[in-house]
Design an enzyme around this catalytic site. Structure first.
Site, short mmCIF file in Angstrom:
data_model
loop_
_atom_site.label_atom_id
_atom_site.label_comp_id
_atom_site.label_asym_id
_atom_site.label_seq_id
_atom_site.Cartn_x
_atom_site.Cartn_y
_atom_site.Cartn_z
N GLU A 1 0.85 -1.19 0.00
CA GLU A 1 0.00 0.00 0.00
C GLU A 1 0.89 1.25 0.00
OE1 GLU A 1 -2.63 0.65 3.34
OE2 GLU A 1 -4.07 1.67 2.06
N GLU B 1 -2.49 -4.14 6.77
CA GLU B 1 -3.62 -5.06 6.88
C GLU B 1 -3.76 -6.06 5.74
OE1 GLU B 1 -3.77 -1.70 6.42
OE2 GLU B 1 -5.38 -1.13 5.06
N GLU C 1 -9.31 3.95 6.92
CA GLU C 1 -8.47 4.25 8.09
C GLU C 1 -9.27 4.83 9.26
OE1 GLU C 1 -5.90 2.91 8.39
OE2 GLU C 1 -5.22 2.48 6.36
N HIS D 1 -9.59 -3.89 9.76
CA HIS D 1 -9.45 -3.71 8.31
C HIS D 1 -9.84 -4.95 7.51
CE1 HIS D 1 -7.66 0.18 7.62
NE2 HIS D 1 -6.59 -0.04 8.34
N GLU E 1 -5.68 -3.39 12.74
CA GLU E 1 -5.46 -4.17 11.52
C GLU E 1 -6.55 -5.22 11.34
OE1 GLU E 1 -3.29 -2.94 9.54
OE2 GLU E 1 -2.61 -1.57 11.12
ZN LIG Z 1 -5.07 1.20 8.98
#
Ligand SMILES: [Zn+2]
Length: 856
Positions: free
Chosen positions: A131, A267, A323, A304, A301
């Site tokens: 990411e 995540e 987020e 997510h 995490e």
């Molecule tokens: Zn995050």
């Protein structure tokens, strides 16, 4: 053609990827077959690739025709163009690509991490961090969140090593001296969530949560630090399955601690990666703060896995959906797991950090249009995470937790295995609540800033007014400013929760402040009013003098979060020039009996800012003020825990010792800290909640011999937390030669590049070190830029906020202007504005502060 979006003429459905990493040559070879759908008879396929060599690309189209591509790599656009002699038949096809790459040391894409094994030998492992847009560094792909596909990964590795990826292992076979590990198909998901880790790895015994085995992984010798992380992983997974009303979307859950890791954690579905401090911890030897960090990150995490992995934002402008929600859910899960931690009160500190940045003219809305993914890099900040989570909490409290959860469940059910936008979330919450969510929420998400709610009594009525809160009256004038058209002053729909005391009774009231002001009659026998009752609102409150005085008279009747907000808002209003600093300092005297660690963090935080602004002649006076405020609390608590004492009290004791020993420069506390530390060295048990503070205070008062000792302890630390304590202790020694040594270690490889930017940031903020640190940064900027991971320079540069004199400010501007440095998004402008806020406070208040401090 949009240079940032791939064409949709050929789109992927499934990747079969085989990778062969070589940890000796630090390279990898790869081969992938991508099942594609051709929607238009084009002769070209465009996909993402960067720092890869493509050896071969062959397509077989729906008509069965096989064609070899002419391959062009455009490194600047991070694209790979495959051109074919004849148009591709529409329908399903197969694209096979053979490629090569390097295991880099920049902690992104497919990278190497180096560590010492228990015998002291240097070892190498390989891990991934994709990411936002670094999957393209590991394999050519459609590297945008909306191109969801199934991933089937195979890793061919050295037979002595272990491999982990997103899913369970289907088979392990031998091919010569290689072990070939084939993993099961993933769910349909985005490229940025793919992960693989290869190395000498150990794991814990899996704990089943329903059908999902949960394990923690680490490099050899650290498994004994895994149980706490595993416990919160299991607890939060159960919590989320229940809250979301949907089963965990993966087939197993592995949490992996990686010795070199740029962010906090990532995540990846089923294979969450962490920096070691965020996952591995010795529960008996860690402070509350260190344990809370692990619990928070693990829960975040896990949240997510649904928010982000199962349902993903369509494009990077929607990153807050990921987020902010994960941050909000992290609080819910940790609060449910350990209610005694009072996690939502501690969240006040995070909310305050967001209010701080969002009070700048150079702030930004939570969500704004993003074209280049690079623009989204700067979105991974306190506004996305903490402001986002705060406004969700405000909305949850406004709608009611059950209705809010119903909306969240609806949203996840409707969009699972697919992508969604903010409007989809509003629609789901609107269905659940039968309320017009965009009308209430759009101002919080799509407009910058937040309101200051002023509360006063006028003509027998309670009057609430809103205006935008800003620290400075005008936007910063600086060399990088781009002219922006004047916007109408924003107005928010502010859900204000009131608690009114009258005639010895308390009543709660809810007002939606939608206009500039609203009035309501005061009840008979009015005594006091708390606005932002419960503390969930993302706004500041400014009471008129009389109303504030009434609250200060009844502090014990306020909830801790309300006292926190009272201090924090008064401080912000002071920094903004709306209240004299001396009045604020007088107010802090009312908190000598305070026993909540979060309220103390607001109080001590304001003294921390002042210590960077105060004139040298007034420093002793400021130190005396810190002692005057904090000593009664520490005296009352004592230095050793009482039986049955709350963990938060232990943490407060540590915080007070640290503040008195450093900010307060209290000789008796320094001496006592040295005694306690010596006892700890001799093997006497010392409460882990005060040990980090003891180390910090001993360093602050320490000499060269102590520095050498702490350096050795940093190198030989038994836990990630111990390593961090001694690492940051190195910044606290005040001798210039020792500051210079620590600075040198940030670029010579002794301090990991994942930590070095944060160490430099601390040094820039510390009064004794900042001048040397700034000289070092300006001299070695290019070296740091080359060594540090992607976001390192942005994190480090935040330290310039500590350079709070007009002369340094001018120098900071000169440096960044001459070097034409861009830190991404509005980051640099925000730092410069925060620096201006501090310098302006110094210029405005220095004389009054000096006079005030001279009073005893
Ligand atoms: Zn995050």
């Amino acid at each position: 053609m949009d240079p940032y979006r791939l064409p949709r003429t050929v789109v992927p459905d499934r990747y079969d990827i085989r990778l062969e990493p070589d940890l000796t040559t630090l390279t990898f070879r790869g081969e992938e077959t991508i099942a594609v759908r051709v929607t238009e008879a084009v002769r070209e396929i465009a996909l993402n690739a960067v720092e890869l060599a493509v050896d071969e690309a062959v397509v077989v189209d729906a008509g069965g025709r096989e064609q070899r591509a002419t391959v062009t790599l455009d490194e600047a656009a991070e694209r790979c163009r495959l051109v074919f002699a004849a148009p591709l038949a529409t329908g399903s096809g197969r694209l096979r690509i053979v490629f090569r790459g390097t295991l880099n040391d920049k902690l992104r894409g497919f990278y190497r991490s180096v560590y010492k094994d228990p015998g002291g030998a240097t070892r190498t492992m390989a891990a991934t961090q994709f990411e936002a847009t670094d999957a393209r560094r590991a394999f050519p792909c459609w590297d945008e969140p909306a191109f969801k596909s199934v991933f089937a990964v195979t890793l061919a590795i050295d037979s002595a090593l272990t491999a982990v990826s997103n899913t369970r292992i289907l088979s392990e076979t031998r091919e010569g001296d290689r072990k070939v590990v084939r993993f099961a198909d993933s769910i349909t998901m985005s490229t940025y969530l793919v992960a693989f880790v290869v190395g000498e790895l150990e794991h814990t015994e899996p704990t089943p949560v329903g059908a999902t085995p949960v394990s923690v992984w680490c490099v050899p010798g650290k498994r004994r630090l895994a149980s706490f992380g595993q416990e919160i992983a299991v607890a939060s997974l159960r919590y989320f399955e229940d809250y979301y009303g949907l089963p965990y979307p993966g087939d197993k859950l592995d949490l992996l601690a990686i010795p070199d890791f740029a962010a906090g954690a990532m995540e990846n579905l089923g294979a969450i990666t962490f920096r070691e401090t965020a996952l591995l911890v010795d529960e008996r030897a860690a402070s509350h703060a260190e344990l809370q960090r692990v619990a928070d990150v693990v829960a975040h995490e896990n949240a997510h896995m649904w928010f982000g992995d199962l349902v993903t934002m369509s494009w990077w402008n929607g990153i807050w959906l990921n987020e902010a929600f994960a941050t909000f859910m992290e609080m819910l899960a940790v609060d449910a797991w350990k209610p005694e931690w009072q996690r939502w009160v501690a969240f006040g500190v995070s909310r305050a950090a967001a209010l701080s940045v969002d009070g700048l003219h150079s702030t930004r809305p939570i969500e704004f249009p993003v074209r280049a993914p690079r623009e989204a890099d700067a979105m991974f900040d306190v506004l996305t995470y903490e402001k986002g989570a705060s406004v969700l909490r405000m909305l949850e409290q406004y709608l009611g937790p059950e209705i809010f959860r119903e909306g969240v469940r609806d949203y996840l059910r409707t969009h699972r295995f697919a992508n969604a936008d903010t409007g989809d979330l509003w629609a789901a919450l609107g269905r659940a609540s039968r309320q017009p969510i965009p009308a209430v929420m759009d101002g919080w998400i799509f407009a910058p800033g937040y309101p200051l709610v002023s509360v006063s009594v006028e003509g027998g009525e309670l009057v609430l007014r809103q205006q935008r809160f800003n620290y400075l009256p005008e936007p910063l004038r600086w060399w990088g400013a781009t002219p922006t058209p004047a916007a109408a002053p924003p107005r928010w729909q502010v859900p204000v929760q009131l608690r009114i005391s009258a005639g010895g009774r308390q009543t709660e009231d809810r007002v939606l402040l939608a206009e500039g002001q609203t009035r309501r009659p005061l009840p008979a026998g009015f005594e006091a009013v708390v606005a932002n009752e419960g503390g969930h609102g993302f706004y500041r409150v400014r009471y008129d003098g009389d109303l504030r005085a009434r609250l200060l008279e009844r502090l014990p009747r306020l909830a801790p979060i309300e006292r926190f907000n009272l201090v924090n808002d008064a401080w912000a209003v002071t920094v903004a020039g709306l209240m004299p600093l001396t009045e604020y300092l007088d107010m802090t005297a009312r908190f000598r009996d305070e026993r909540d660690k979060n309220v103390w963090s607001a109080l001590l935080g304001s003294f921390g800012v002042l210590t960077r602004l105060v004139r040298p002649a007034d420093r002793a006076g400021l130190e005396a003020r810190v002692r005057d405020r904090a000593t009664p609390a520490l005296t009352a608590l004592g230095w050793t825990p009482r039986p049955g004492e709350n963990e938060l009290t232990g943490q407060l004791r540590g915080d007070l010792i640290r503040a008195l020993g450093t900010l307060g420069n209290d000789r008796s506390v320094q001496a006592k800290a040295a005694e306690f530390y010596a006892a700890h060295e001799r093997g006497t048990a010392v409460d882990p909640n005060i040990l980090p503070a003891l180390i910090a205070v001993v360093a602050h008062a320490g000499d060269e011999a102590r520095y050498e000792d702490f350096l050795k302890k940093f190198r030989g630390a038994a836990t990630p937390q111990e390593e961090q304590r001694y690492l940051y202790a190195l910044t606290a020694f005040r001798q210039p030669a020792l500051v210079e040594q620590t600075l040198g270690r940030t670029i010579n490889g002794e301090i990991r590049t994942q930590d070095a930017p944060f160490v430099v940031r601390s040094l820039l903020m510390l009064v004794h070190a900042r001048e040397q640190a700034w000289a070092f940064v300006t001299k070695h900027w290019d070296t740091m830029d080359r060594l540090y991971p992607k976001h390192g320079m942005r994190r480090m540069a935040e330290g310039v906020i500590g350079l709070a004199t007009p002369e340094w400010e001018a120098d900071v501007h000169r440096f960044f202007r001459e070097r034409a440095i861009d830190l991404g998004g509005k980051t640099l402008e925000q730092y410069l504005e925060q620096l201006r806020v501090n310098v302006a406070l110094r210029e405005r208040e220095s004389t009054a502060l000096g006079a005030h401090l001279a009073r005893t």
